[in-house]
Write a protein that holds these residues in place. Structure first.
Motif, PDB file in Angstrom:
ATOM      1  N   SER A  32       0.813  -1.207   0.000  1.00 35.64           N
ATOM      2  CA  SER A  32       0.000   0.000   0.000  1.00 35.64           C
ATOM      3  C   SER A  32       0.850   1.261   0.000  1.00 35.64           C
ATOM      4  O   SER A  32       0.411   2.318  -0.451  1.00 35.64           O
ATOM      5  N   PHE A  33       2.063   1.126   0.546  1.00 38.73           N
ATOM      6  CA  PHE A  33       2.949   2.273   0.693  1.00 38.73           C
ATOM      7  C   PHE A  33       4.331   1.955   0.138  1.00 38.73           C
ATOM      8  O   PHE A  33       4.801   0.821   0.210  1.00 38.73           O
ATOM      9  N   MET A  34       4.977   2.992  -0.366  1.00 40.79           N
ATOM     10  CA  MET A  34       6.392   2.928  -0.736  1.00 40.79           C
ATOM     11  C   MET A  34       7.055   4.107  -0.063  1.00 40.79           C
ATOM     12  O   MET A  34       6.434   5.174   0.073  1.00 40.79           O
ATOM     13  N   GLY A  35       8.299   3.921   0.354  1.00 42.92           N
ATOM     14  CA  GLY A  35       8.915   5.044   1.020  1.00 42.92           C
ATOM     15  C   GLY A  35      10.402   4.909   1.207  1.00 42.92           C
ATOM     16  O   GLY A  35      11.006   3.894   0.835  1.00 42.92           O
ATOM     17  N   TRP A  36      10.953   5.950   1.786  1.00 40.09           N
ATOM     18  CA  TRP A  36      12.376   6.004   2.102  1.00 40.09           C
ATOM     19  C   TRP A  36      12.553   6.329   3.580  1.00 40.09           C
ATOM     20  O   TRP A  36      11.899   7.234   4.110  1.00 40.09           O
ATOM     21  N   THR A  52       1.670   6.645  -1.268  1.00 39.91           N
ATOM     22  CA  THR A  52       0.750   5.522  -1.376  1.00 39.91           C
ATOM     23  C   THR A  52       0.594   5.121  -2.842  1.00 39.91           C
ATOM     24  O   THR A  52       0.987   5.866  -3.754  1.00 39.91           O
ATOM     25  N   THR A  53      -0.014   3.972  -3.046  1.00 42.89           N
ATOM     26  CA  THR A  53      -0.277   3.544  -4.418  1.00 42.89           C
ATOM     27  C   THR A  53      -1.230   4.506  -5.119  1.00 42.89           C
ATOM     28  O   THR A  53      -1.268   4.561  -6.339  1.00 42.89           O
ATOM     29  N   GLY A  54      -1.965   5.281  -4.335  1.00 37.36           N
ATOM     30  CA  GLY A  54      -2.844   6.286  -4.903  1.00 37.36           C
ATOM     31  C   GLY A  54      -2.167   7.619  -5.166  1.00 37.36           C
ATOM     32  O   GLY A  54      -2.785   8.535  -5.715  1.00 37.36           O
ATOM     33  N   ARG A  71       6.739   7.897  -7.775  1.00 34.71           N
ATOM     34  CA  ARG A  71       6.671   6.455  -8.048  1.00 34.71           C
ATOM     35  C   ARG A  71       6.544   6.213  -9.532  1.00 34.71           C
ATOM     36  O   ARG A  71       6.109   7.072 -10.285  1.00 34.71           O
ATOM     37  N   ASP A  72       6.969   5.024  -9.928  1.00 31.27           N
ATOM     38  CA  ASP A  72       6.860   4.594 -11.313  1.00 31.27           C
ATOM     39  C   ASP A  72       6.131   3.265 -11.280  1.00 31.27           C
ATOM     40  O   ASP A  72       6.739   2.223 -11.044  1.00 31.27           O
ATOM     41  N   SER A  73       4.848   3.313 -11.458  1.00 33.55           N
ATOM     42  CA  SER A  73       4.031   2.100 -11.324  1.00 33.55           C
ATOM     43  C   SER A  73       4.407   1.039 -12.337  1.00 33.55           C
ATOM     44  O   SER A  73       4.329  -0.155 -12.068  1.00 33.55           O
ATOM     45  N   ALA A  74       4.816   1.464 -13.509  1.00 36.92           N
ATOM     46  CA  ALA A  74       5.141   0.502 -14.559  1.00 36.92           C
ATOM     47  C   ALA A  74       6.330  -0.369 -14.161  1.00 36.92           C
ATOM     48  O   ALA A  74       6.411  -1.538 -14.519  1.00 36.92           O
ATOM     49  N   LYS A  75       7.265   0.213 -13.426  1.00 38.82           N
ATOM     50  CA  LYS A  75       8.465  -0.532 -13.040  1.00 38.82           C
ATOM     51  C   LYS A  75       8.441  -0.941 -11.580  1.00 38.82           C
ATOM     52  O   LYS A  75       9.375  -1.547 -11.100  1.00 38.82           O
ATOM     53  N   ILE A  76       7.388  -0.659 -10.870  1.00 35.98           N
ATOM     54  CA  ILE A  76       7.318  -0.869  -9.423  1.00 35.98           C
ATOM     55  C   ILE A  76       8.562  -0.262  -8.791  1.00 35.98           C
ATOM     56  O   ILE A  76       9.415  -0.961  -8.217  1.00 35.98           O
TER      57      ILE A  76
END
Length: 115
Positions: A32-36, A52-54, A71-76
């Motif tokens: 649900s989340f990406m972060g540093w 967030t993914t949103g 974020r780059d959804s295409a490359k995760i």
């Protein structure tokens, strides 16, 4: 198995800029989340920025206005653009994806801000 691989760290002078990138690979996983996060010796790992993914972002007060997460959804993948860097930004920066009861971590990349 999920792997997160960071890149882009290194030495930089105060006032300079760096871009950190993190690409996920391996098994399909949900998050649900990406972060540093970042950590210095003797201190707890702290959240620097998350998205967030949103697309909703959140930043630590110490980096607001200087760092941008994307974020780059295409490359995760998730990126962290850092500008106006200060010596106190020096740390090991870790990428993380989390949610649905699981947290994944990268191995970290060192950022050193020094003249």
């Amino acid at each position: 198995q999920v792997q997160l691989v960071e890149s882009g760290g290194g030495p930089v002078q105060p006032g300079g800029s760096l871009r950190l990138s993190c690409v996920a690979s391996g098994s399909t996983f949900r998050f649900s989340f990406m972060g540093w996060f970042r950590q210095t010796p003797g201190k707890q790992r702290e959240l620097v920025a998350s998205i967030t993914t949103g697309g909703t972002t959140n930043y630590a007060d110490s980096v607001k206005g200087r760092f941008t997460i994307s974020r780059d959804s295409a490359k995760i993948a998730v990126n962290l653009d850092m500008s106006s860097l200060k010596p106190e930004d020096s740390a090991v920066y870790y990428c993380s994806f989390w949610g649905w009861g699981t947290t994944y971590w990268g191995r970290g990349t060192q950022v050193t801000v020094s003249s």
